[in-house]
Enzyme design. Structure first.
Site, PDB file in Angstrom:
ATOM      1  N   TYR A 150      -9.986 -36.758  10.384  1.00  0.00           N
ATOM      2  CA  TYR A 150      -9.997 -36.149  10.436  1.00  0.00           C
ATOM      3  C   TYR A 150     -10.803 -36.687  11.803  1.00  0.00           C
ATOM      4  CZ  TYR A 150     -14.402 -35.408   7.986  1.00  0.00           C
ATOM      5  OH  TYR A 150     -16.432 -34.604   6.815  1.00  0.00           O
ATOM      6  N   LYS A 175      -8.778 -32.017   9.940  1.00  0.00           N
ATOM      7  CA  LYS A 175      -9.781 -31.547   8.851  1.00  0.00           C
ATOM      8  C   LYS A 175     -11.053 -32.271  10.117  1.00  0.00           C
ATOM      9  CE  LYS A 175     -13.189 -33.672   5.088  1.00  0.00           C
ATOM     10  NZ  LYS A 175     -13.089 -33.951   4.393  1.00  0.00           N
TER      11      LYS A 175
END
Length: 316
Positions: A150, A175
């Site tokens: 992420y 992400k």
């Protein structure tokens, strides 16, 4: 290693299929009024969320207040999610902090039966690209589970850094929470074939169409935690090219929600929990350092939620 790579390939396939078929669900972690973990409340709301057709479930991540859980609580949250998923959906558990602590959480998630891990941004410090890559390398070396990294806050990869982490056998995706479409396009072009990307911006629906233009149509949905009817209606509108419905939902619900969210730091989680409580979900309060919404903001949230549900013919 062959077995591990085959497992990773299967997880990627399941995630890709899930991302194409529904939003990514990030369940809220349930607490009692005294702040203690409420496992049965959590079980009930995970089960309810599963019934509304998400593409995958991500327990103990940002919306799930990972940052406030101790290791025993984390184990409970991941275990309950795996039990409720029953193999029907991929379970991707959040891990984070420095790499050594992230590996501890990774091992707990692995023992609990998670399918993959979401590596949340590391704690506190800014770091150069070499350090960001090494952080992922250390975590990847400490677990057999596939990793989705992420990038948000102090974590932002260059194309060269992405190539390096994508070359690790168990790093399967990224992400993105920065919403820098120029950077993101460079990353998608640098990634190997089959590498997963998804939109992890706060209230991701606001930017879902823009992300799709650079090849990233999948997104996480905090709204799914309290109004799956709205989240699924918006997903269907995007999938079906129904711009009229998508724009009505954006204009009358999602944009006002973001404006309300921006009033107070931490409302990206606090408002979601408050909305879930308004709908009778057993989620309880947020934990410090977050705070629950003020009475005035809660009244505005209730009115907005009523408006949104009216748009899709659902009741509060």
């Amino acid at each position: 290693m062959t077995v591990a790579l085959d497992t990773h390939t299967a997880v990627v396939r399941r995630l890709r299929d899930g991302m194409a078929g529904g939003v990514l669900s990030f369940p809220l972690t349930s607490f009692h009024d005294d702040g203690s973990l409420d496992p049965e409340g959590f079980r009930a709301q995970v089960a309810g969320g599963m019934a509304t057709g998400p593409g995958a479930v991500f327990p103990a991540c940002g919306t799930g207040e990972f940052f406030s859980l101790d290791e025993d609580e984390y184990r409970t949250v991941v275990t309950v999610t795996v039990q409720e998923a029953g193999g029907r959906l991929p379970v991707v558990a959040g891990i984070g902090y420095g790499w050594a602590q992230a590996v501890r959480f990774a091992r707990i998630a692995e023992e609990a039966g998670a399918d993959a891990l979401l590596v949340l941004p590391h704690y506190l410090v800014a770091a150069p690209q070499e350090g960001l890559v090494r952080q992922v390398e250390h975590i990847a070396a400490g677990t057999r589970l596939p990793l989705i990294v992420y990038q948000r806050g102090q974590v932002a990869f260059t194309a060269d850094s992405l190539r390096r982490i994508a070359a690790l056998p168990n790093v399967i995706g990224l992400k993105d929470g920065h919403s820098d479409l120029d950077r993101l396009q460079r990353l998608t072009l640098a990634a190997p074939e089959g590498f997963l990307f998804f939109n992890g911006a706060a209230t991701a629906e606001i930017q879902a169409r823009a992300y799709a233009t650079v090849g990233v149509p999948a997104y996480s949905s905090a709204v799914h935690a309290f109004a799956p009817e709205l989240a699924n209606a918006f997903f269907a509108a995007l999938r079906d090219g129904d711009d009229k419905t998508a724009e009505r939902l954006l204009r009358d619900f999602y944009v006002p929600l973001v404006e309300l969210r921006d009033r107070v730091p931490g409302y990206a989680v606090s408002l979601v929990k408050a909305a879930a409580r308004l709908r009778g979900r057993p989620v309880g309060p947020v934990r410090a350092p977050l705070t629950d919404p003020s009475d005035a903001d809660l009244a505005d949230l209730k009115a907005l939620l009523t408006t949104g549900l009216d748009l899709v013919g659902a009741a509060l």
